[in-house]
Design an enzyme around this catalytic site. Structure first.
Site, PDB file in Angstrom:
ATOM      1  N   LYS A  22       4.191  25.762  -9.520  1.00  0.00           N
ATOM      2  CA  LYS A  22       3.429  26.701  -9.155  1.00  0.00           C
ATOM      3  C   LYS A  22       2.063  26.208  -8.363  1.00  0.00           C
ATOM      4  CE  LYS A  22       0.206  30.066 -11.442  1.00  0.00           C
ATOM      5  NZ  LYS A  22      -1.074  29.257 -11.403  1.00  0.00           N
ATOM      6  N   ASN A  23       1.510  25.318  -9.052  1.00  0.00           N
ATOM      7  CA  ASN A  23       0.094  24.851  -8.582  1.00  0.00           C
ATOM      8  C   ASN A  23       0.149  23.953  -7.296  1.00  0.00           C
ATOM      9  OD1 ASN A  23      -1.332  26.042 -10.511  1.00  0.00           O
ATOM     10  ND2 ASN A  23      -1.201  24.310 -11.949  1.00  0.00           N
ATOM     11  N   ARG A  92      -6.253  33.999  -8.677  1.00  0.00           N
ATOM     12  CA  ARG A  92      -7.345  33.021  -8.359  1.00  0.00           C
ATOM     13  C   ARG A  92      -7.201  32.235  -7.017  1.00  0.00           C
ATOM     14  NH1 ARG A  92     -12.995  32.520  -9.455  1.00  0.00           N
ATOM     15  NH2 ARG A  92     -13.358  30.477  -8.792  1.00  0.00           N
ATOM     16  N   CYS A 116      -6.532  34.572 -14.372  1.00  0.00           N
ATOM     17  CA  CYS A 116      -6.744  34.511 -15.903  1.00  0.00           C
ATOM     18  C   CYS A 116      -8.134  34.544 -16.365  1.00  0.00           C
ATOM     19  CB  CYS A 116      -5.767  33.444 -16.262  1.00  0.00           C
ATOM     20  SG  CYS A 116      -4.203  33.505 -16.334  1.00  0.00           S
ATOM     21  N   ARG A 121     -15.450  30.035 -13.832  1.00  0.00           N
ATOM     22  CA  ARG A 121     -14.643  29.508 -12.345  1.00  0.00           C
ATOM     23  C   ARG A 121     -15.421  30.230 -11.153  1.00  0.00           C
ATOM     24  NH1 ARG A 121      -8.327  28.771 -12.982  1.00  0.00           N
ATOM     25  NH2 ARG A 121      -8.384  31.135 -13.245  1.00  0.00           N
ATOM     26  N   PRO A 122     -16.660  30.152 -11.128  1.00  0.00           N
ATOM     27  CA  PRO A 122     -17.373  30.771  -9.904  1.00  0.00           C
ATOM     28  C   PRO A 122     -16.995  30.285  -8.457  1.00  0.00           C
ATOM     29  CG  PRO A 122     -18.896  29.376 -10.842  1.00  0.00           C
ATOM     30  CD  PRO A 122     -17.840  29.419 -11.810  1.00  0.00           C
ATOM     31  N   ILE A 123     -17.126  31.063  -7.431  1.00  0.00           N
ATOM     32  CA  ILE A 123     -16.475  30.451  -6.285  1.00  0.00           C
ATOM     33  C   ILE A 123     -17.970  29.936  -5.390  1.00  0.00           C
ATOM     34  CG2 ILE A 123     -14.583  31.862  -6.255  1.00  0.00           C
ATOM     35  CD1 ILE A 123     -16.337  33.875  -3.932  1.00  0.00           C
ATOM     36  N   ASP A 124     -18.926  30.011  -5.945  1.00  0.00           N
ATOM     37  CA  ASP A 124     -20.200  29.500  -5.431  1.00  0.00           C
ATOM     38  C   ASP A 124     -20.194  28.278  -4.462  1.00  0.00           C
ATOM     39  OD1 ASP A 124     -20.752  31.474  -7.485  1.00  0.00           O
ATOM     40  OD2 ASP A 124     -22.894  30.745  -7.557  1.00  0.00           O
ATOM     41  N   LEU A 125     -19.590  27.284  -5.140  1.00  0.00           N
ATOM     42  CA  LEU A 125     -19.422  26.057  -4.642  1.00  0.00           C
ATOM     43  C   LEU A 125     -18.192  25.947  -3.457  1.00  0.00           C
ATOM     44  CD1 LEU A 125     -20.243  23.041  -4.683  1.00  0.00           C
ATOM     45  CD2 LEU A 125     -18.030  22.574  -6.273  1.00  0.00           C
ATOM     46  N   ASP A 305      -4.251  22.891 -18.933  1.00  0.00           N
ATOM     47  CA  ASP A 305      -3.327  23.741 -18.993  1.00  0.00           C
ATOM     48  C   ASP A 305      -2.102  23.807 -20.108  1.00  0.00           C
ATOM     49  OD1 ASP A 305      -4.105  25.109 -16.819  1.00  0.00           O
ATOM     50  OD2 ASP A 305      -2.748  24.520 -15.469  1.00  0.00           O
ATOM     51  N   ARG A 397       3.599  35.018 -14.407  1.00  0.00           N
ATOM     52  CA  ARG A 397       2.824  34.455 -13.255  1.00  0.00           C
ATOM     53  C   ARG A 397       2.966  33.224 -13.197  1.00  0.00           C
ATOM     54  NH1 ARG A 397      -3.153  33.815 -14.103  1.00  0.00           N
ATOM     55  NH2 ARG A 397      -3.006  33.229 -11.956  1.00  0.00           N
TER      56      ARG A 397
END
Length: 416
Positions: A22-23, A92, A116, A121-125, A305, A397
């Site tokens: 998946k990843n 995500r 999930c 897990r912010p997307i700022d970076l 995980d 998922r």
């Protein structure tokens, strides 16, 4: 009903083939946007996250066809339009489309991605690093629009290791002007797979598998046919389940070379592990104590995980132990559900302390995220009596058919 019913107590015996990763599949599918033409992706797993990614690609004008284990993506009619919010909102990984679309079309508008609930897990970076490459981004409460006349290679000195940011920067950099350096870059096998896919299409990338990636931008990439390797986390799931129930299971195609921290942990707990050319043989329960505890870390450390699955193994081992979570702060959401089954676990900050119990008992429990849901299934397989794991859609998922796979190994399990 969105649930799985498990009648516990059976040992797992036999063989199961490990599905495609998946990843690794998700960033490879995103990377096809960089290529004007048709790419073929083999061994792509039939899971809901892949379904949502393919739906996003179709919304962008791509033509997607799927056969057994093979996905074809024709990006010849790609257009930078808005993506469906329901697919962006549940996954995500949709954020990685940002770098690919900016490189190919120069603009994109999207809602903030979901997935999930395992941490902030912010997307700022993601946004900050892309701005350094020449991207203009306007944000609002629901999402953002990004535009770049062209992308320029730069040196990225990241404040911490991030798989998602590393993937996004790779996708943005392969067609950028000049040289991009990412440090510290994520070293996960899935990063190496993404680099291998792009290199096969003509990208110039060095350092894959190290903490320093160097990407020299090229003018264009060409279509390729690419095989996705087996999923190391799915393999670890069935390994942990065997450790919970006992038995003897061969994990066909399990990528032993990318599972060393997990295999070593299993050996320390007394399970027999035999790596073979075509997979991994797992035999026996995990009944020994982990005296030094278990600490999650970025690859090649123990994967977050699989933390919840090994929490179940430790709960059934007959020994006290502890787990420290260093990656996602909400990975312990499984603890109340395991305690409902009779486990004795307390959480103090970033550590979970597990004390021995005589047994786990069947109960109705709720999957709250992907891997925690799979861990509840593993706990139910070893518990006495009947369990029902609700909210199966989280498990779907990442697992093609977890009920069928366990049933083929001798478990008494069915959809409910």
């Amino acid at each position: 009903m969105d649930a799985i019913r498990i009648y516990g107590g059976n040992c797992l015996t036999g063989q199961t083939k490990i599905q495609g990763s998946k990843n690794a599949s998700l960033p490879v599918l995103a990377a096809t946007l960089l290529i004007n033409g048709t790419c073929e992706v083999e061994n792509c797993p039939n899971i809901s996250d892949v379904f949502h990614m393919l739906r996003l690609l179709e919304s962008l004008g791509c033509k997607v066809t799927r056969e057994e284990g093979l996905v074809r993506i024709d990006t010849g009619q790609l257009s930078a339009c808005d993506m469906p919010a329901d697919s962006v909102g549940v996954m995500r990984s949709s954020i990685m489309l940002l770098g690919a679309l900016l490189a190919r079309t120069g603009s994109v508008c999207m809602e903030y991605p979901g997935g999930c609930v395992i941490g902030k897990r912010p997307i700022d970076l993601h946004l900050r690093t892309l701005r350094r490459m020449g991207v203009e981004i306007v944000e609002n409460e629901e999402g953002f629009c990004a535009h770049a006349a062209s992308l320029a290679g730069v040196l990225h000195e990241l404040p911490f290791v991030s798989v998602g940011v590393t993937e996004n920067l790779i996708l943005a950099a392969v067609l950028a002007k000049g040289i991009t350096v990412i440090h510290p870059a994520a070293r996960e096998p899935e990063i190496q797979v993404l680099c291998a896919f792009l290199q096969s299409a003509g990208a110039r990338i060095s350092g894959a598998g190290t903490d320093r990636l160097v990407i020299e931008g090229v003018d264009s990439l060409h279509p390729v046919r690419f095989h996705v390797p087996a999923d190391r986390i799915v393999a670890g799931t069935y390994l942990a389940a065997c450790m919970c129930t006992g038995g003897r299971v061969f994990l066909q195609d399990a990528p032993c070379q990318h599972m060393q921290s997990v295999l070593e942990c299993a050996r320390r707990m007394g399970t027999e592990i035999i790596c073979q050319k075509d997979g991994v043989l797992v035999a026996g329960r995990g009944c020994a104590a982990l005296e030094e505890g278990l600490i999650t870390a970025c690859y090649p450390g123990f994967p977050t995980d699989l933390q919840s699955l090994f929490m179940v193994v430790m709960a059934l081992s007959g020994h006290s132990g502890w787990i420290e979570e260093t990656v996602f702060e909400n990975r312990f959401r499984i603890v109340p559900e395991l305690c409902r089954m009779g486990a004795d676990i307390t959480v103090q900050g970033a550590r979970a302390y597990i004390r021995p119990v005589n047994r786990l008992c069947g109960a109705i429990v709720e999957a709250k995220e992907l891997r925690g849901g799979a861990a509840l299934v593993a706990a139910a397989l070893a518990a006495e009596g009947t369990s029902i794991v609700t909210d199966r859609h989280y498990i779907d998922r990442g697992y093609e058919d977890i009920s069928l796979s366990f049933r083929e190994l001798g478990a008494d399990i069915e959809l409910a």
